[in-house]
Motif scaffolding. Structure first.
Motif, PDB file in Angstrom:
ATOM      1  N   UNK A 148       0.829  -1.205   0.000  1.00 34.78           N
ATOM      2  CA  UNK A 148       0.000   0.000   0.000  1.00 34.78           C
ATOM      3  C   UNK A 148       0.869   1.263   0.000  1.00 34.78           C
ATOM      4  N   UNK A 149       0.370   2.305  -0.603  1.00 33.14           N
ATOM      5  CA  UNK A 149       1.099   3.579  -0.671  1.00 33.14           C
ATOM      6  C   UNK A 149       1.537   4.047   0.708  1.00 33.14           C
ATOM      7  N   UNK A 150       0.656   3.950   1.704  1.00 29.15           N
ATOM      8  CA  UNK A 150       1.020   4.440   3.038  1.00 29.15           C
ATOM      9  C   UNK A 150       2.166   3.622   3.644  1.00 29.15           C
ATOM     10  N   UNK A 151       2.234   2.345   3.338  1.00 29.76           N
ATOM     11  CA  UNK A 151       3.333   1.503   3.820  1.00 29.76           C
ATOM     12  C   UNK A 151       4.636   1.899   3.141  1.00 29.76           C
ATOM     13  N   UNK A 152       4.583   2.084   1.838  1.00 28.97           N
ATOM     14  CA  UNK A 152       5.775   2.477   1.083  1.00 28.97           C
ATOM     15  C   UNK A 152       6.295   3.828   1.574  1.00 28.97           C
TER      16      UNK A 152
ATOM     17  N   UNK B 243      -0.572  -3.443 -10.356  1.00 25.84           N
ATOM     18  CA  UNK B 243      -0.603  -3.146  -8.929  1.00 25.84           C
ATOM     19  C   UNK B 243      -1.562  -2.014  -8.595  1.00 25.84           C
ATOM     20  N   UNK B 244      -2.765  -2.104  -9.093  1.00 22.75           N
ATOM     21  CA  UNK B 244      -3.753  -1.059  -8.827  1.00 22.75           C
ATOM     22  C   UNK B 244      -4.072  -0.952  -7.347  1.00 22.75           C
ATOM     23  N   UNK B 245      -3.796  -2.005  -6.604  1.00 19.45           N
ATOM     24  CA  UNK B 245      -4.095  -1.994  -5.175  1.00 19.45           C
ATOM     25  C   UNK B 245      -2.953  -1.433  -4.336  1.00 19.45           C
ATOM     26  N   UNK B 246      -1.899  -0.935  -4.974  1.00 17.53           N
ATOM     27  CA  UNK B 246      -0.777  -0.401  -4.217  1.00 17.53           C
ATOM     28  C   UNK B 246       0.340   0.056  -5.120  1.00 17.53           C
ATOM     29  N   UNK B 247       1.521   0.154  -4.532  1.00 16.45           N
ATOM     30  CA  UNK B 247       2.708   0.616  -5.244  1.00 16.45           C
ATOM     31  C   UNK B 247       3.665  -0.560  -5.403  1.00 16.45           C
ATOM     32  N   UNK B 248       4.181  -0.733  -6.603  1.00 19.52           N
ATOM     33  CA  UNK B 248       5.179  -1.766  -6.818  1.00 19.52           C
ATOM     34  C   UNK B 248       6.541  -1.178  -6.485  1.00 19.52           C
ATOM     35  N   UNK B 249       7.295  -1.912  -5.673  1.00 20.81           N
ATOM     36  CA  UNK B 249       8.664  -1.515  -5.379  1.00 20.81           C
ATOM     37  C   UNK B 249       9.601  -2.639  -5.800  1.00 20.81           C
ATOM     38  N   UNK B 250      10.809  -2.250  -6.141  1.00 21.20           N
ATOM     39  CA  UNK B 250      11.836  -3.225  -6.504  1.00 21.20           C
ATOM     40  C   UNK B 250      12.864  -3.246  -5.389  1.00 21.20           C
ATOM     41  N   UNK B 251      13.098  -4.425  -4.843  1.00 20.15           N
ATOM     42  CA  UNK B 251      14.089  -4.609  -3.790  1.00 20.15           C
ATOM     43  C   UNK B 251      15.223  -5.449  -4.345  1.00 20.15           C
ATOM     44  N   UNK B 252      16.454  -5.050  -4.069  1.00 22.70           N
ATOM     45  CA  UNK B 252      17.619  -5.773  -4.547  1.00 22.70           C
ATOM     46  C   UNK B 252      18.545  -6.025  -3.367  1.00 22.70           C
TER      47      UNK B 252
ATOM     48  N   UNK C  67       7.818  -3.236   7.482  1.00 23.93           N
ATOM     49  CA  UNK C  67       6.710  -3.386   6.532  1.00 23.93           C
ATOM     50  C   UNK C  67       5.473  -3.923   7.234  1.00 23.93           C
ATOM     51  N   UNK C  68       5.663  -4.868   8.126  1.00 22.67           N
ATOM     52  CA  UNK C  68       4.527  -5.429   8.874  1.00 22.67           C
ATOM     53  C   UNK C  68       3.925  -4.387   9.810  1.00 22.67           C
TER      54      UNK C  68
END
Length: 132
Positions: free
Chosen positions: A75-79, A99-108, A125-126
């Motif tokens: 979710x945007x607020x989590x990001x 990802x209409x239900x939130x924001x996609x992030x890339x983690x490396x 995140x939790x």
């Protein structure tokens, strides 16, 4: 372009006389499977991150984790909360339609990613998840 090739090659350091510096680094990287151990660690941290994020109710992995890169929808607020806490990652606009239900992030993850940092990210995140 061909007229300027020699100057460009020399300026970039691609001369036989300079390759010994590259070779020394490459030799160290290959000795005792350092490259393989680094890759294994990076991949293990990505797997640990994926397994941990699967326990976060609002998190959704977009792809199976086969290497050291994850694409996660949150979710945007989590990001935003994760960014405000100082975590660094990429917002990934290429998956916006998925990802209409939130924001996609890339983690490396990398050879230098501590296990404790993975645990800290998962816990954060939790804690910022609206569905907890």
């Amino acid at each position: 372009m061909a007229r300027d090739f020699e100057r460009r090659r020399k300026r970039a350091g691609h001369l036989m006389s300079k390759l010994r510096f590259l070779s020394a680094q490459l030799n160290a990287y290959l000795k005792n499977d350092l490259w393989l151990n680094n890759a294994r660690h990076a991949n293990a941290m990505a797997t640990k991150m994926a397994l941990g994020l699967k326990t976060v109710p609002a998190a959704r992995l977009l792809h199976p984790v086969n290497a050291n890169e994850l694409f996660v929808v949150l979710p945007e607020q989590t990001v935003t909360a994760l960014e405000m806490q100082g975590f660094k990652f990429y917002r990934w606009p290429l998956h916006a339609a998925e990802s209409e239900s939130g924001v996609t992030i890339r983690l490396v993850t990398s050879y230098a990613t501590p296990s404790a940092d993975v645990d800290e990210f998962i816990a954060a995140a939790a804690s910022f998840s609206p569905l907890r």
